[in-house]
Design an enzyme around this catalytic site. Structure first.
Site, PDB file in Angstrom:
ATOM      1  N   HIS A  82      -8.765  10.361   2.975  1.00  0.00           N
ATOM      2  CA  HIS A  82      -8.735   9.211   1.651  1.00  0.00           C
ATOM      3  C   HIS A  82      -9.520   9.157   0.601  1.00  0.00           C
ATOM      4  CE1 HIS A  82      -8.099   5.053  -0.029  1.00  0.00           C
ATOM      5  NE2 HIS A  82      -8.027   4.911   1.406  1.00  0.00           N
ATOM      6  N   HIS A 106     -11.549  10.102   6.908  1.00  0.00           N
ATOM      7  CA  HIS A 106     -11.455   9.010   6.730  1.00  0.00           C
ATOM      8  C   HIS A 106     -10.687   8.283   7.858  1.00  0.00           C
ATOM      9  CE1 HIS A 106     -10.112   4.989   5.712  1.00  0.00           C
ATOM     10  NE2 HIS A 106      -8.812   4.658   5.712  1.00  0.00           N
ATOM     11  N   GLU A 165       0.458  -1.319   0.038  1.00  0.00           N
ATOM     12  CA  GLU A 165       0.010  -0.303   0.213  1.00  0.00           C
ATOM     13  C   GLU A 165       1.025   1.467  -0.589  1.00  0.00           C
ATOM     14  OE1 GLU A 165      -2.930  -0.449   3.065  1.00  0.00           O
ATOM     15  OE2 GLU A 165      -3.703  -1.636   2.082  1.00  0.00           O
ATOM     16  N   ARG A 172      -0.484   8.692   1.517  1.00  0.00           N
ATOM     17  CA  ARG A 172      -2.382   9.710   1.466  1.00  0.00           C
ATOM     18  C   ARG A 172      -1.995  11.505   1.251  1.00  0.00           C
ATOM     19  NH1 ARG A 172      -5.647   5.006   5.221  1.00  0.00           N
ATOM     20  NH2 ARG A 172      -4.635   3.982   3.252  1.00  0.00           N
ATOM     21  N   ARG A 180      -1.281   9.019   9.576  1.00  0.00           N
ATOM     22  CA  ARG A 180      -1.258   7.257   9.269  1.00  0.00           C
ATOM     23  C   ARG A 180      -0.692   7.202   7.708  1.00  0.00           C
ATOM     24  NH1 ARG A 180      -5.432   3.261   8.645  1.00  0.00           N
ATOM     25  NH2 ARG A 180      -6.329   4.690   7.812  1.00  0.00           N
TER      26      ARG A 180
END
Ligand SMILES: Cc1cc2nc3c(=O)[nH]c(=O)nc-3n(C[C@H](O)[C@H](O)[C@H](O)COP(=O)(O)OP(=O)(O)OC[C@H]3O[C@@H](n4cnc5c(N)ncnc54)[C@H](O)[C@@H]3O)c2cc1C
Length: 491
Positions: free
Chosen positions: A230, A328, A118, A271, A363
């Site tokens: 997100h 998110h 990811e 992100r 995060r």
């Protein structure tokens, strides 16, 4: 508030997502009496909706140091290193513990754990189940165990309305139907607050209730301005607004495109970077969404995402999916130490409601489920050391006060619109000042914290202060006492 006779427990856990369920099971394994309360059904927790998985350094080409480095890089000089070190060291063991509890993670053809990639991760390290049905699989298994476990009393549909405290410590809680639970320790595991924003990937219950409970009882909160957006939530499709298309799909080759079909961002950047690039494009073009091209990705690897898109009339094997950023994940929350203790004795916070500081200002994908498990276990280990020879409070008369939520909270559509407009991907001074007058207490605190952080860092993008201010590296905005704000550096 009218109260009934108190139910007694060693540990009261508020919230039955990943963090609350695992905390309850860890306590029960140590023979503690647990009361677990949950306001919403299982399928309405963020944990149940989690798609990607849990980050853990398990691959031969991975290491604790590499996982720590990626976490710190994503967190934009705000990660509390001590907390991140604990996460990376203890996450692999939590994965193994979940396996012993019967969670079946996806395996490769050699029978080893299959690891996904990811954004922001330099190697494959995301453990998953059922392709992109990780949360559902984990939560179902843990809740089945919790229901069977004789040491756990589950109160479904019960909503914590107030924390009980005396002069020194938290002594239990009161539910909105008047039921009282007297406990040696209370664990808040009520999840995040992203559903306070109009466009969100979260279930409706993620409204930061635990933060308000803790704040009313006198525990400190921090980093409320740090809300992650997100990058790839589905936009403009009725019934699927805000549906998240997991980052793992970009990890397998999905790409982002502007209206002319050009790629415009590194899809596997952290992100904050990807969300900002999309937002900037949307602002310059006036479009509502960009296109996510997942035609080259094997749909069999992400069956539930593909099925949900098809239900909404989109065929991801043939067409681009319209996506844009959505609220998110709340990096801020109830301030905790490395054993998940809040600043009020006897009160702990785990999972998304906590602020361990490990995510910094942005995060790293899939670090949150790992955090739920690692810190829930630590909370229980610590809570079980609390002296058990003090009598539990018998009723409200024994207690100084009940510190609770306003009788009729809370979130109106106007507040959700206001947060999206005034504390969205880009925040202006004018908008944040407007938000200070919102009727919702958490919206006002978010605005105050966001105004205090006069810089741009990670998920927090201030129009008037587009740069990071090095003087604020490692500095957290803490809300304590009677709403007083201060800067703190955490070790
Ligand atoms: C769509 C989506 C996908 C995600 N994918 C991933 C992923 O792949 N990997 C990852 O690491 N993270 C992911 N995340 C983030 C992660 O899922 C959450 O951070 C995490 O699951 C939070 O778990 P939790 O136990 O803290 O809270 P939750 O799972 O939100 O559970 C909160 C619980 O608190 C209860 N509750 C709330 N208020 C009260 C009250 N007053 N009284 C009683 N109970 C109350 C609720 O009923 C619920 O049971 C995703 C999030 C979303 C929304």
């Amino acid at each position: 508030m009218k109260t009934g006779p108190a139910v007694e427990a060693d540990i009261a856990v508020v919230g039955a997502g990943a963090a609350g369920l695992y905390a309850a099971l860890c306590a029960a394994r140590r023979h503690a009496r647990v009361v677990l309360i949950s306001a919403t059904p299982l399928a309405q927790t963020a944990s149940y909706w989690a798609q990607g998985g849990l980050a853990a350094a398990l691959a031969p080409d991975d290491s604790f140091d590499l996982h720590l480095r990626d976490t710190e890089l994503a967190g934009r000089v705000l990660v509390r290193r001590s907390a991140a070190e604990i996460l990376v060291r203890e996450a692999p063991d939590c994965v193994h513990d979940l396996q012993t509890l019967g969670v079946r993670f996806d395996a490769d053809r050699f029978g080893q754990l299959a690891l996904g990639l990811e954004g922001g991760h330099s190697v494959r390290r995301v453990v998953h189940a059922g392709g992109s049905a990780t949360g559902r699989r984990v939560v179902r298994q843990l809740s089945a165990l919790a229901v069977e476990e004789p040491h756990i009393t589950v109160l479904e549909g019960a909503r914590a309305q107030a924390l009980w405290r005396d002069e020194n410590r938290c002594r239990g809680l009161v539910c909105d139907d008047g039921r009282m639970i007297a406990a040696r320790a209370v664990i808040i595991a009520t999840g995040g607050a992203a559903a306070l924003w109009a466009r969100t990937t979260n279930p409706p219950g993620s409204q930061g209730i635990g933060l308000l409970l803790a704040h009313a009882a006198g525990a400190a909160l921090a980093d409320l301005e740090l809300l992650q957006f997100h990058p790839t939530a589905v936009i403009g499709i009725p019934g699927r607004e805000g549906f998240l298309v997991t980052e793992a799909i970009r990890g397998e080759g999905a790409t982002l495109h502007d209206a002319s079909g050009e790629r415009f961002v590194d899809e596997l950047a952290p992100r904050d970077e990807v969300s900002r690039a999309i937002q900037a494009l949307l602002e310059t073009t006036g479009q509502r969404s960009v296109g996510l091209d997942m035609r080259a990705v094997d749909p069999a690897h992400f069956p539930n995402v593909v099925a949900a898109l098809r239900d909404a009339g989109l065929d991801p094997t043939r067409e681009l999916i319209p996506v844009a950023p959505a609220a998110h994940y709340m990096m801020g929350g109830i301030v905790t130490d490395l054993d998940a203790r809040s600043t009020l004795a006897g009160l702990y916070a785990v999972g998304e409601s906590s602020c361990t500081g490990l995510h910094g200002a942005n995060r790293l994908a899939s670090n949150s489920l790992s955090e739920c498990f690692v810190f829930a276990r630590r909370a229980i280990e610590d809570a079980l050391t609390i002296r058990s020879d003090e009598p539990l409070p018998a009723g409200a008369d024994d207690l100084q006060e009940l510190r609770g939520l306003p009788a009729q909270p809370l979130t109106q559509a106007a507040t959700r619109d206001a947060l999206w407009r005034d504390a969205g991907v880009v925040r202006s001074e004018e908008g944040l000042h407007r938000l200070l007058a919102d009727p919702h207490p958490l919206a006002r605190l978010i605005a105050r914290c966001a105004l205090t952080r006069a810089e741009s860092r990670g998920a927090h993008l201030r129009a008037e202060y587009p740069e990071r201010d090095p003087a604020l590296d490692h500095r957290h905005v803490v809300v304590s006492g009677e709403d007083s704000l201060s800067w703190q550096t955490w070790n």
